[in-house]
Design a protein around this motif. Structure first.
Motif, PDB file in Angstrom:
ATOM      1  N   ALA A   1       0.952  -1.448  -0.104  1.00 12.00           N
ATOM      2  CA  ALA A   1       0.035  -0.115  -0.088  1.00 12.00           C
ATOM      3  C   ALA A   1       0.754   1.340   0.003  1.00 12.00           C
ATOM      4  CB  ALA A   1      -1.025  -0.020   1.225  1.00 12.00           C
ATOM      5  N   GLN A   2       1.858   1.196   0.489  1.00 16.58           N
ATOM      6  CA  GLN A   2       2.819   2.414   0.734  1.00 16.58           C
ATOM      7  C   GLN A   2       3.453   2.654  -0.615  1.00 16.58           C
ATOM      8  OE1 GLN A   2       2.386   4.531   3.082  1.00 16.58           O
ATOM      9  NE2 GLN A   2       3.313   3.868   5.090  1.00 16.58           N
ATOM     10  N   GLU A   3       3.864   1.611  -1.218  1.00  8.18           N
ATOM     11  CA  GLU A   3       4.577   1.695  -2.455  1.00  8.18           C
ATOM     12  C   GLU A   3       3.629   2.210  -3.493  1.00  8.18           C
ATOM     13  OE1 GLU A   3       7.911   1.146  -5.419  1.00  8.18           O
ATOM     14  OE2 GLU A   3       7.460   2.159  -3.427  1.00  8.18           O
ATOM     15  N   VAL A   4       2.195   1.902  -3.386  1.00  6.42           N
ATOM     16  CA  VAL A   4       1.306   2.208  -4.414  1.00  6.42           C
ATOM     17  C   VAL A   4       0.921   3.769  -4.131  1.00  6.42           C
ATOM     18  CG1 VAL A   4      -1.327   2.278  -4.495  1.00  6.42           C
ATOM     19  CG2 VAL A   4      -0.253   0.252  -4.535  1.00  6.42           C
ATOM     20  N   ARG A   5       1.154   4.523  -2.997  1.00  2.00           N
ATOM     21  CA  ARG A   5       1.157   5.731  -2.395  1.00  2.00           C
ATOM     22  C   ARG A   5       2.265   6.499  -3.160  1.00  2.00           C
ATOM     23  NH1 ARG A   5       1.467   6.916   2.609  1.00  2.00           N
ATOM     24  NH2 ARG A   5       0.015   8.688   2.409  1.00  2.00           N
ATOM     25  N   ARG A   6       3.537   5.937  -3.157  1.00  3.12           N
ATOM     26  CA  ARG A   6       4.598   6.541  -3.686  1.00  3.12           C
ATOM     27  C   ARG A   6       4.786   6.572  -5.309  1.00  3.12           C
ATOM     28  NH1 ARG A   6       9.057   5.908  -6.305  1.00  3.12           N
ATOM     29  NH2 ARG A   6       8.819   3.552  -6.810  1.00  3.12           N
ATOM     30  N   TYR A   7       4.306   5.324  -5.675  1.00  2.00           N
ATOM     31  CA  TYR A   7       4.733   5.160  -7.199  1.00  2.00           C
ATOM     32  C   TYR A   7       3.572   5.965  -8.182  1.00  2.00           C
ATOM     33  CZ  TYR A   7       5.578   2.986 -11.442  1.00  2.00           C
ATOM     34  OH  TYR A   7       5.846   2.373 -12.973  1.00  2.00           O
ATOM     35  N   TYR A   8       2.476   6.027  -7.687  1.00  2.00           N
ATOM     36  CA  TYR A   8       1.147   6.417  -8.587  1.00  2.00           C
ATOM     37  C   TYR A   8       1.071   7.810  -8.148  1.00  2.00           C
ATOM     38  CZ  TYR A   8       0.142   1.443 -10.096  1.00  2.00           C
ATOM     39  OH  TYR A   8       0.370   0.108 -10.703  1.00  2.00           O
ATOM     40  N   PRO A   9       0.441   8.474  -9.304  1.00  3.04           N
ATOM     41  CA  PRO A   9       0.435   9.856  -9.149  1.00  3.04           C
ATOM     42  C   PRO A   9      -0.876  10.412  -8.443  1.00  3.04           C
ATOM     43  CG  PRO A   9      -0.219   9.284 -11.312  1.00  3.04           C
ATOM     44  CD  PRO A   9       0.302   8.074 -10.718  1.00  3.04           C
ATOM     45  N   PHE A  10      -0.938  11.224  -7.474  1.00  7.61           N
ATOM     46  CA  PHE A  10      -2.134  11.530  -6.775  1.00  7.61           C
ATOM     47  C   PHE A  10      -2.314  13.011  -6.583  1.00  7.61           C
ATOM     48  CE2 PHE A  10      -4.666  11.865  -2.590  1.00  7.61           C
ATOM     49  CZ  PHE A  10      -5.770  11.170  -3.027  1.00  7.61           C
ATOM     50  N   ALA A  11      -1.476  13.761  -5.614  1.00  4.68           N
ATOM     51  CA  ALA A  11      -1.639  15.179  -5.768  1.00  4.68           C
ATOM     52  C   ALA A  11      -0.309  15.562  -6.127  1.00  4.68           C
ATOM     53  CB  ALA A  11      -1.708  15.815  -4.429  1.00  4.68           C
ATOM     54  N   PRO A  12      -0.425  16.458  -7.353  1.00  5.24           N
ATOM     55  CA  PRO A  12       0.771  16.970  -8.096  1.00  5.24           C
ATOM     56  C   PRO A  12       1.904  18.036  -7.153  1.00  5.24           C
ATOM     57  CG  PRO A  12      -1.243  18.149  -8.891  1.00  5.24           C
ATOM     58  CD  PRO A  12      -1.743  16.909  -8.001  1.00  5.24           C
ATOM     59  N   PHE A  13       1.344  18.760  -6.561  1.00  7.95           N
ATOM     60  CA  PHE A  13       2.098  19.752  -5.640  1.00  7.95           C
ATOM     61  C   PHE A  13       1.191  20.267  -4.571  1.00  7.95           C
ATOM     62  CE2 PHE A  13       0.704  22.097  -9.546  1.00  7.95           C
ATOM     63  CZ  PHE A  13       0.406  22.982  -8.974  1.00  7.95           C
ATOM     64  N   ALA A  14       1.629  20.768  -3.554  1.00  4.83           N
ATOM     65  CA  ALA A  14       0.989  21.529  -2.508  1.00  4.83           C
ATOM     66  C   ALA A  14       1.429  23.113  -2.757  1.00  4.83           C
ATOM     67  CB  ALA A  14       1.568  21.011  -0.858  1.00  4.83           C
ATOM     68  N   ALA A  15       0.903  23.968  -2.075  1.00  3.60           N
ATOM     69  CA  ALA A  15       0.759  25.382  -2.529  1.00  3.60           C
ATOM     70  C   ALA A  15       0.661  26.226  -1.050  1.00  3.60           C
ATOM     71  CB  ALA A  15      -0.050  26.059  -3.442  1.00  3.60           C
ATOM     72  N   GLY A  16       1.440  27.212  -1.016  1.00  2.00           N
ATOM     73  CA  GLY A  16       1.365  28.106   0.263  1.00  2.00           C
ATOM     74  C   GLY A  16       1.790  29.461  -0.410  1.00  2.00           C
ATOM     75  N   ARG A  17       1.919  30.375   0.788  1.00  3.09           N
ATOM     76  CA  ARG A  17       2.501  31.814   0.491  1.00  3.09           C
ATOM     77  C   ARG A  17       3.886  32.161   1.366  1.00  3.09           C
ATOM     78  NH1 ARG A  17       0.730  36.341   2.599  1.00  3.09           N
ATOM     79  NH2 ARG A  17      -0.822  35.513   4.062  1.00  3.09           N
ATOM     80  N   ALA A  18       4.581  32.628   0.601  1.00  2.00           N
ATOM     81  CA  ALA A  18       5.694  33.037   1.436  1.00  2.00           C
ATOM     82  C   ALA A  18       5.295  34.040   2.851  1.00  2.00           C
ATOM     83  CB  ALA A  18       6.819  33.753   0.677  1.00  2.00           C
ATOM     84  N   ALA A  19       5.556  33.546   3.970  1.00  4.75           N
ATOM     85  CA  ALA A  19       5.384  34.384   5.275  1.00  4.75           C
ATOM     86  C   ALA A  19       6.169  35.501   5.419  1.00  4.75           C
ATOM     87  CB  ALA A  19       5.071  33.530   6.555  1.00  4.75           C
ATOM     88  N   ALA A  20       7.388  35.611   4.899  1.00  3.80           N
ATOM     89  CA  ALA A  20       8.094  36.714   4.860  1.00  3.80           C
ATOM     90  C   ALA A  20       9.379  36.607   3.664  1.00  3.80           C
ATOM     91  CB  ALA A  20       9.188  36.687   6.212  1.00  3.80           C
ATOM     92  N   ASP A  21      10.121  37.584   3.501  1.00  4.94           N
ATOM     93  CA  ASP A  21      11.255  37.386   2.461  1.00  4.94           C
ATOM     94  C   ASP A  21      11.942  36.249   2.825  1.00  4.94           C
ATOM     95  OD1 ASP A  21      10.297  39.603   1.102  1.00  4.94           O
ATOM     96  OD2 ASP A  21      11.719  40.952   1.960  1.00  4.94           O
ATOM     97  N   LEU A  22      12.271  35.345   1.915  1.00  6.57           N
ATOM     98  CA  LEU A  22      12.825  34.286   2.262  1.00  6.57           C
ATOM     99  C   LEU A  22      14.149  33.759   1.254  1.00  6.57           C
ATOM    100  CD1 LEU A  22       9.683  31.935   2.596  1.00  6.57           C
ATOM    101  CD2 LEU A  22      10.834  32.899   4.426  1.00  6.57           C
ATOM    102  N   GLU A  23      14.823  32.949   1.740  1.00  8.61           N
ATOM    103  CA  GLU A  23      15.971  32.290   0.758  1.00  8.61           C
ATOM    104  C   GLU A  23      15.950  30.919   0.657  1.00  8.61           C
ATOM    105  OE1 GLU A  23      20.626  32.543   0.422  1.00  8.61           O
ATOM    106  OE2 GLU A  23      19.653  34.605   0.186  1.00  8.61           O
TER     107      GLU A  23
END
Length: 422
Positions: free
Chosen positions: A285-307
């Motif tokens: 089950a874990q390898e199914v979760r790793r191997y197959y495509p589910f969520a493409p990416f996660a998104a957020g917003r920079a909370a401050a100037d970052l590097e």
């Protein structure tokens, strides 16, 4: 800088990993929906992204995603104390071992009944799993819904997930499905509030817990927001149908792995804890979760100037974490394009390495607190499928288009049981 929204829609899961490969694995600058964005991946990226000092969720998710997948006012849009208080409710509901065992047992019973129906009757794994999961989670959550309403809820939850990342008819079906279910669940919330509290000796149901939850300022959630959060228990559970279809695809594509599972479960699929979690089925089950495509990416917003890796990220920039690329990164995974459950044999994965549903701390951060449920439910679905003798008809399309988000085997994986399940 050219906006990449159309490229993302055209390339799907391959868009961000390909951009990162061309950048040598480093950060990628782009624009999405007119907003400047920086995409991250590789070692250290998960910890950086899920640190609230770096990335926040408020105002990060676009309206089309909120209006289909998560809902307006959902926990996914909160930060700081409001997020921790709301998240605490989900942790209590979804990470309680007794509750998880109860839900898994319900799924196991219903799934086994479906597999035990008349031999020779075709079963579409994706569709059947969606209905089974909806029936199980609605009963488990204490939702007083008719069988017809549960079937409608199952179809609507599938539509919400299926249409969140695309324009056109799928997206509008998703919006209509969310509106319909939010109205229904708001009625359930109002009904739960009007009813007397449960007996003091009985644990409150999921419905009662959400209906009576108070926010960081001590106020009850308004009925709409409570409905959104109730759906954020039901919808992700139904979404395990995607992993069920992928698991059936993997059992067919790698028959040697299926044979090992059958041998491992020759005396029945139950493990030592009685929940259907054999080590091999869980690793599969874990390898199914790793191997197959589910969520493409996660998104957020920079909370401050970052590097990040020498790249300046101005405050307010959209920050993307490449989930699909992270789960196939050769710097982390040996031979990542090979399906190999042995990666997880006898050991749990690093939570900042395997991130099909996101990363971070599930108790305080933005990682899905229902991940334990996903793994436990998928493990029992895998074990029961592996124990079942069935044929996979040739006249179906088992291809998995990476341009489609979210994707799945086109046919939903149709199987024909030869004998009833044990």
């Amino acid at each position: 800088m050219t906006d990449s929204t159309l490229s993302l829609l055209a390339q799907g899961y391959g868009w961000l990993p390909e951009r990162r490969r061309r950048a040598g694995g480093g950060p990628v600058r782009t624009r999405l929906l007119g907003r400047p964005a920086v995409a991250l991946g590789g070692p250290g990226a998960v910890g950086f992204f899920y640190d609230e000092r770096h990335v926040r969720r408020q105002a990060a998710l676009p309206g089309p995603v909120l209006d289909t997948l998560f809902g307006r006012g959902a926990v996914h849009t909160l930060d700081g104390t409001p997020h921790r208080v709301r998240k605490g409710m989900f942790v209590r509901l979804l990470m309680d071992e007794a509750r998880v065992r109860d839900l898994v047992a319900r799924v196991d019973t219903l799934w086994s009944r479906e597999l035990a129906r008349v031999p020779g009757r075709p079963i579409a794994v994706f569709d059947t799993a969606g209905q089974v999961l909806a029936r199980a989670v609605c009963a488990w959550a204490g939702l007083p819904l008719s069988q017809r309403a549960v079937r409608r809820t199952a179809r609507d939850c599938v539509a919400m997930v299926d249409g969140f990342a695309t324009p056109g008819p799928r997206h509008w079906r998703a919006r209509r499905a969310r509106r319909r279910q939010e109205k229904q669940f708001a009625r359930l919330v109002r009904g739960a509030r009007a009813a007397p509290p449960a007996d003091g000796h009985a644990a409150p149901t999921v419905l009662e817990t959400v209906a009576r939850h108070r926010d960081a300022e001590g106020r009850l959630l308004d009925p709409h927001t409570a409905a959104v959060e109730l759906l954020n228990v039901v919808r992700p559970t139904v979404a395990i149908a995607w992993f069920a279809a992928f698991a059936a695809h993997a059992l067919h594509a790698w028959p040697a792995e299926a044979a090992r599972l059958r041998a491992d479960g020759a005396d029945g699929p139950d493990g030592p804890d009685g929940t259907g979690r054999t080590d091999r089925a869980r690793a599969f089950a874990q390898e199914v979760r790793r191997y197959y495509p589910f969520a493409p990416f996660a998104a957020g917003r920079a909370a401050a100037d970052l590097e990040w890796q020498g790249e300046h990220i101005p405050e307010g920039t959209l920050v993307l974490l490449d989930l699909y690329g992270q789960d196939h990164d050769p710097r982390t995974w040996h031979d990542p394009e090979r399906f190999d459950p042995e990666r997880f044999a006898g050991r749990p994965p690093d939570p900042d390495t395997l991130v099909p549903q996101g990363g971070g701390d599930p108790t305080t951060g933005h990682r899905c607190p229902g991940e334990d449920i996903t793994i436990a439910v998928l493990t029992v679905l895998v074990a029961r499928l592996a124990a079942q003798e069935y044929a996979v008809p040739d006249h179906q399309d088992l291809s998995i288009p990476l341009r489609r988000v979210p994707t799945r085997p086109r046919s939903g994986v149709v199987i024909t049981p030869v004998t009833p399940a044990a």
